[in-house]
Design a protein around this motif. Structure first.
Motif, short mmCIF file in Angstrom:
data_model
loop_
_atom_site.label_atom_id
_atom_site.label_comp_id
_atom_site.label_asym_id
_atom_site.label_seq_id
_atom_site.Cartn_x
_atom_site.Cartn_y
_atom_site.Cartn_z
N ALA A 148 -10.07 -54.19 0.57
CA ALA A 148 -10.34 -53.19 -0.46
C ALA A 148 -11.80 -52.74 -0.42
N THR A 151 -12.35 -50.49 2.51
CA THR A 151 -11.84 -49.14 2.20
C THR A 151 -12.89 -48.33 1.45
N GLN A 204 -8.05 -44.01 1.23
CA GLN A 204 -7.75 -44.83 0.05
C GLN A 204 -6.28 -45.24 0.02
N TRP A 205 -5.40 -44.33 0.39
CA TRP A 205 -3.96 -44.62 0.39
C TRP A 205 -3.64 -45.72 1.40
N ASP A 208 -5.05 -49.05 0.12
CA ASP A 208 -4.24 -49.60 -0.97
C ASP A 208 -2.94 -50.22 -0.46
N ARG A 209 -2.31 -49.54 0.51
CA ARG A 209 -1.06 -50.06 1.07
C ARG A 209 -1.31 -51.39 1.78
N VAL A 211 -3.80 -53.54 1.27
CA VAL A 211 -4.15 -54.56 0.28
C VAL A 211 -2.89 -55.08 -0.39
N ALA A 212 -1.96 -54.20 -0.75
CA ALA A 212 -0.72 -54.61 -1.39
C ALA A 212 0.10 -55.56 -0.51
N ASP A 215 -1.91 -59.08 -0.37
CA ASP A 215 -2.09 -59.81 -1.62
C ASP A 215 -0.84 -60.65 -1.92
#
Length: 218
Positions: A148, A151, A204-205, A208-209, A211-212, A215
């Motif tokens: 993150a 990013t 950013q997209w 975020d993907r 990181v998801a 995690d």
């Protein structure tokens, strides 16, 4: 927009992507170890050394405190020494990387500090050495935050690369200044802004993907 302008736009997009990707990769390779060193040498760290931590902190914060446009000019001799020129896309990568590395080091440090101390103590109790703790505990547990933070660093570099265009670095910033501002072609300016917005949203997209997926708490 004319065909020539479209070609210039495509070339400028490529130059911006190149500057962002190359300097981002360098900041990741150099900044993550620096962040690990800051965490490891802090008080209570796995390699506590207050003097080393203080010196590293001064260096990192010193570079972070200099506005990028000033750093860009101040590093011209270093840039010329490394790449043989002080203008152009490859020349811009040097100050971009130097500016992004301490920034990312602090971002990574914050993510690493959030790792549960109990996990580190457990690894120590099982006989894990410093390298084992870093490899098996710190980095894996902090990985979502590290990604993150990377990013955010890449997005910051997109803006910085546009700023570098003001002194002949190429890219979208150079296109916006030379054609959009100096020649009063507002269409070019609007297109450049739109492309920059798309680049930022895209980075950013993807971040975020990723990181998801990383995690494990999600």
């Amino acid at each position: 927009m004319s065909e020539v302008m479209i070609q210039l736009l495509l070339r400028s997009i490529w130059e911006t992507v190149l500057m962002t990707a190359a300097s981002g990769l360098i900041s990741l390779v150099a900044g993550l170890p620096l962040g690990l060193a800051l965490i490891a040498t802090e008080r209570g760290g796995i390699a506590e050394n207050r003097w080393v931590n203080r010196i590293l902190g001064i260096i990192v914060d010193g570079f972070r405190s200099v506005p990028f446009i000033i750093l860009l000019v101040a590093l011209i001799p270093v840039t010329r020494l490394i790449v043989g020129t002080s203008i152009g896309t490859w020349a811009a990568i040097v100050p971009l990387a130097i500016a992004a590395t301490p920034y990312y080091a602090r971002v990574a440090e914050v993510s690493l500090r959030e790792v549960d101390r109990g996990l580190i103590d457990a690894a120590r109790a099982m006989g894990g050495n410093r390298w084992t703790i870093i490899r098996e505990v710190l980095v894996p547990e902090a990985l979502p935050g590290i990604v993150a933070g990377f990013t955010v660093t890449l997005i910051t570099l997109v803006g910085a690369s546009a700023m570098a265009g003001a002194i002949g670095a190429g890219g979208l910033g150079d296109l916006a200044i030379r054609y959009g501002y100096q020649r009063f072609e507002t269409t070019v300016m609007f297109v450049v802004v739109a492309v920059l917005i798309v680049l930022v949203y895209g980075i950013q997209w993807l971040g975020d993907r990723l990181v998801a997926r990383l995690d494990h708490r999600a």
